[in-house]
Design a protein around this motif. Structure first.
Motif, PDB file in Angstrom:
ATOM      1  N   ARG A  74       3.702   4.367 -13.076  1.00  0.00           N
ATOM      2  CA  ARG A  74       2.914   3.402 -13.228  1.00  0.00           C
ATOM      3  C   ARG A  74       3.589   2.116 -13.027  1.00  0.00           C
ATOM      4  O   ARG A  74       4.543   1.979 -13.751  1.00  0.00           O
ATOM      5  CB  ARG A  74       1.982   3.627 -14.313  1.00  0.00           C
ATOM      6  CG  ARG A  74       0.993   2.769 -14.712  1.00  0.00           C
ATOM      7  CD  ARG A  74      -0.132   2.767 -15.737  1.00  0.00           C
ATOM      8  NE  ARG A  74       0.679   2.495 -17.298  1.00  0.00           N
ATOM      9  CZ  ARG A  74       0.857   1.283 -17.703  1.00  0.00           C
ATOM     10  NH1 ARG A  74       0.121   0.258 -16.947  1.00  0.00           N
ATOM     11  NH2 ARG A  74       1.397   1.083 -18.793  1.00  0.00           N
TER      12      ARG A  74
ATOM     13  N   ARG B 282       0.842  -1.207  -0.055  1.00  0.00           N
ATOM     14  CA  ARG B 282      -0.001  -0.203   0.075  1.00  0.00           C
ATOM     15  C   ARG B 282       0.825   1.296   0.095  1.00  0.00           C
ATOM     16  O   ARG B 282       0.585   2.341  -0.701  1.00  0.00           O
ATOM     17  CB  ARG B 282      -0.832   0.126   1.381  1.00  0.00           C
ATOM     18  CG  ARG B 282      -2.022  -1.156   1.234  1.00  0.00           C
ATOM     19  CD  ARG B 282      -3.148  -0.862   2.041  1.00  0.00           C
ATOM     20  NE  ARG B 282      -3.949  -2.105   2.064  1.00  0.00           N
ATOM     21  CZ  ARG B 282      -4.294  -2.686   2.852  1.00  0.00           C
ATOM     22  NH1 ARG B 282      -3.573  -2.982   4.118  1.00  0.00           N
ATOM     23  NH2 ARG B 282      -5.201  -3.800   2.723  1.00  0.00           N
TER      24      ARG B 282
ATOM     25  N   GLU C 298       2.166   6.814  -7.026  1.00  0.00           N
ATOM     26  CA  GLU C 298       1.271   8.091  -7.478  1.00  0.00           C
ATOM     27  C   GLU C 298       1.914   9.344  -7.231  1.00  0.00           C
ATOM     28  O   GLU C 298       1.882  10.120  -8.186  1.00  0.00           O
ATOM     29  CB  GLU C 298      -0.040   7.841  -6.304  1.00  0.00           C
ATOM     30  CG  GLU C 298      -1.098   7.719  -7.018  1.00  0.00           C
ATOM     31  CD  GLU C 298      -2.353   7.424  -6.061  1.00  0.00           C
ATOM     32  OE1 GLU C 298      -2.803   8.295  -5.141  1.00  0.00           O
ATOM     33  OE2 GLU C 298      -2.959   6.026  -6.213  1.00  0.00           O
TER      34      GLU C 298
ATOM     35  N   TYR D  72      -2.188  -7.611  -5.831  1.00  0.00           N
ATOM     36  CA  TYR D  72      -2.036  -7.061  -7.139  1.00  0.00           C
ATOM     37  C   TYR D  72      -2.946  -7.991  -8.302  1.00  0.00           C
ATOM     38  O   TYR D  72      -3.024  -7.377  -9.551  1.00  0.00           O
ATOM     39  CB  TYR D  72      -0.496  -7.500  -7.608  1.00  0.00           C
ATOM     40  CG  TYR D  72       0.380  -6.354  -6.815  1.00  0.00           C
ATOM     41  CD1 TYR D  72       0.152  -4.804  -6.931  1.00  0.00           C
ATOM     42  CD2 TYR D  72       1.324  -6.675  -5.956  1.00  0.00           C
ATOM     43  CE1 TYR D  72       1.176  -4.022  -6.526  1.00  0.00           C
ATOM     44  CE2 TYR D  72       1.894  -5.664  -5.129  1.00  0.00           C
ATOM     45  CZ  TYR D  72       2.038  -4.578  -5.474  1.00  0.00           C
ATOM     46  OH  TYR D  72       2.901  -3.633  -4.672  1.00  0.00           O
ATOM     47  N   GLU D  73      -3.348  -9.152  -7.950  1.00  0.00           N
ATOM     48  CA  GLU D  73      -4.132  -9.777  -8.694  1.00  0.00           C
ATOM     49  C   GLU D  73      -5.581  -8.777  -8.866  1.00  0.00           C
ATOM     50  O   GLU D  73      -6.051  -8.631  -9.981  1.00  0.00           O
ATOM     51  CB  GLU D  73      -4.451 -11.076  -8.138  1.00  0.00           C
ATOM     52  CG  GLU D  73      -4.025 -12.131  -8.777  1.00  0.00           C
ATOM     53  CD  GLU D  73      -4.152 -13.498  -8.181  1.00  0.00           C
ATOM     54  OE1 GLU D  73      -4.393 -13.567  -7.054  1.00  0.00           O
ATOM     55  OE2 GLU D  73      -3.560 -14.453  -8.708  1.00  0.00           O
ATOM     56  N   GLY D  74      -5.901  -8.342  -8.118  1.00  0.00           N
ATOM     57  CA  GLY D  74      -7.308  -7.479  -7.945  1.00  0.00           C
ATOM     58  C   GLY D  74      -6.962  -6.242  -9.079  1.00  0.00           C
ATOM     59  O   GLY D  74      -7.735  -5.601  -9.564  1.00  0.00           O
ATOM     60  N   LYS D  75      -5.588  -5.741  -9.132  1.00  0.00           N
ATOM     61  CA  LYS D  75      -5.606  -5.048 -10.142  1.00  0.00           C
ATOM     62  C   LYS D  75      -5.031  -5.383 -11.578  1.00  0.00           C
ATOM     63  O   LYS D  75      -4.639  -4.592 -12.299  1.00  0.00           O
ATOM     64  CB  LYS D  75      -4.089  -3.989  -9.799  1.00  0.00           C
ATOM     65  CG  LYS D  75      -4.507  -3.460  -8.411  1.00  0.00           C
ATOM     66  CD  LYS D  75      -3.303  -2.480  -7.546  1.00  0.00           C
ATOM     67  CE  LYS D  75      -3.390  -2.187  -6.456  1.00  0.00           C
ATOM     68  NZ  LYS D  75      -4.556  -1.046  -6.378  1.00  0.00           N
ATOM     69  N   GLY D  76      -5.082  -6.581 -11.814  1.00  0.00           N
ATOM     70  CA  GLY D  76      -4.804  -7.451 -13.178  1.00  0.00           C
ATOM     71  C   GLY D  76      -3.279  -7.262 -13.434  1.00  0.00           C
ATOM     72  O   GLY D  76      -2.904  -7.467 -14.487  1.00  0.00           O
ATOM     73  N   LEU D  77      -2.619  -7.291 -12.544  1.00  0.00           N
ATOM     74  CA  LEU D  77      -1.053  -7.116 -12.832  1.00  0.00           C
ATOM     75  C   LEU D  77       0.006  -8.309 -12.515  1.00  0.00           C
ATOM     76  O   LEU D  77       0.929  -8.384 -13.062  1.00  0.00           O
ATOM     77  CB  LEU D  77      -0.404  -6.013 -11.783  1.00  0.00           C
ATOM     78  CG  LEU D  77      -0.904  -4.668 -11.913  1.00  0.00           C
ATOM     79  CD1 LEU D  77      -0.293  -3.396 -10.917  1.00  0.00           C
ATOM     80  CD2 LEU D  77      -0.546  -3.943 -13.431  1.00  0.00           C
TER      81      LEU D  77
ATOM     82  N   GLU E 295       2.199   2.046  -3.228  1.00  0.00           N
ATOM     83  CA  GLU E 295       1.222   2.291  -4.242  1.00  0.00           C
ATOM     84  C   GLU E 295       1.280   4.002  -4.187  1.00  0.00           C
ATOM     85  O   GLU E 295       1.092   4.690  -4.995  1.00  0.00           O
ATOM     86  CB  GLU E 295      -0.051   1.649  -3.913  1.00  0.00           C
ATOM     87  CG  GLU E 295      -1.224   2.036  -5.069  1.00  0.00           C
ATOM     88  CD  GLU E 295      -2.478   1.308  -4.744  1.00  0.00           C
ATOM     89  OE1 GLU E 295      -3.128   1.191  -3.421  1.00  0.00           O
ATOM     90  OE2 GLU E 295      -3.174   0.941  -5.489  1.00  0.00           O
TER      91      GLU E 295
END
Ligand code: AMP
Length: 215
Positions: free
Chosen positions: A106, A94, A101, A186-191, A97
């Motif tokens: 990215r 976190r 930002e 990170y799976e939740g972000k498709g990475l 992240e």
């Protein structure tokens, strides 16, 4: 390219990260290497981290986040980087992240190296490295030309303090208890790109190349 490599101790993060970093001409940022260096030199961070690293535990999040924040702000990291060994906890993920930002950067992918415990224990037992240049060796799978001597600079190879079986088991436990939690994040972000890390270094490099094609 901005890439994180996640995997249990001995899954081959460092070996793979070094090759990708050289291919793409971006810095390989290995928090374990940075801590070992700080401990050797005796910096304030090193003094704080020493007992955690040597026992196979995790260094507190605030120390780690500070180290990475300072490292990513350096000029050579502006065009890309590979993080090896960070984040290792959900609070670290976190914090990273938020940091990215602020930096306007990215993250492109998270490579997850998957490897059975039996392979990890065998790999770590034979792992050696050069204390001068960091080149990795293995007593069976990646032998130097002369036993116990670095091919690059002739230094005597060493075994990491935290590579004893007891400490590796502790590090594996920490991986399952804490680090594995960053994968669903990170799976939740498709990475996440999963890579089979049970084969040779060459096989893993090839599989990672395929997983990262287009990035
Ligand atoms: P490594 O070389 O990545 O296996 O890291 C060696 C040791 O450094 C680990 O077992 C931890 O004690 C410490 N370490 C490295 N990176 C981190 C991190 N992101 N968070 C906490 N401890 C870390």
């Amino acid at each position: 390219m901005r890439l994180i490599i996640v995997g249990a101790p001995g899954s081959g993060k460092g070996t793979l990260a070094k090759r990708i970093a050289a291919d793409r001409n971006i810095p390989h940022i290995a928090t374990g290497d940075m801590l070992r260096e700080a401990i050797m030199v005796g910096t304030p961070v090193g003094l704080r981290a020493k007992a955690f690293v040597e026992s196979g535990g995790l260094v507190p999040d605030d120390v780690m986040i500070g180290i990475v924040e300072e490292r990513l702000a350096r000029g050579d990291a502006s065009a890309g980087w590979i993080l090896d060994g960070f984040p290792r906890t959900l609070p670290q993920a976190r914090a990273l992240e938020g940091l990215l930002e602020r930096l306007g950067q990215r993250l492109h992918a998270v490579v997850l190296l998957e490897c059975p415990d039996s392979v990890i224990l065998e790999r770590v037992a034979g792992r050696r490295s050069c204390p001068a240049c960091g080149a990795p060796y293995h007593v069976l799978h990646r032998r130097p030309a002369r036993d116990g001597v670095c091919d690059v600079d002739g230094a005597a190879l060493v075994r990491r303090e935290d590579d004893s079986e007891e400490r590796v088991l502790r590090r594996l436990l920490k991986y399952r208890e804490e680090t594995a939690a960053v994968v669903p994040f990170y799976e939740g972000k498709g990475l996440v790109r999963r890579v089979d890390a049970s084969g040779s270094a060459e096989d893993v490099y090839r599989a990672a190349g395929a997983a990262l094609s287009g990035i």
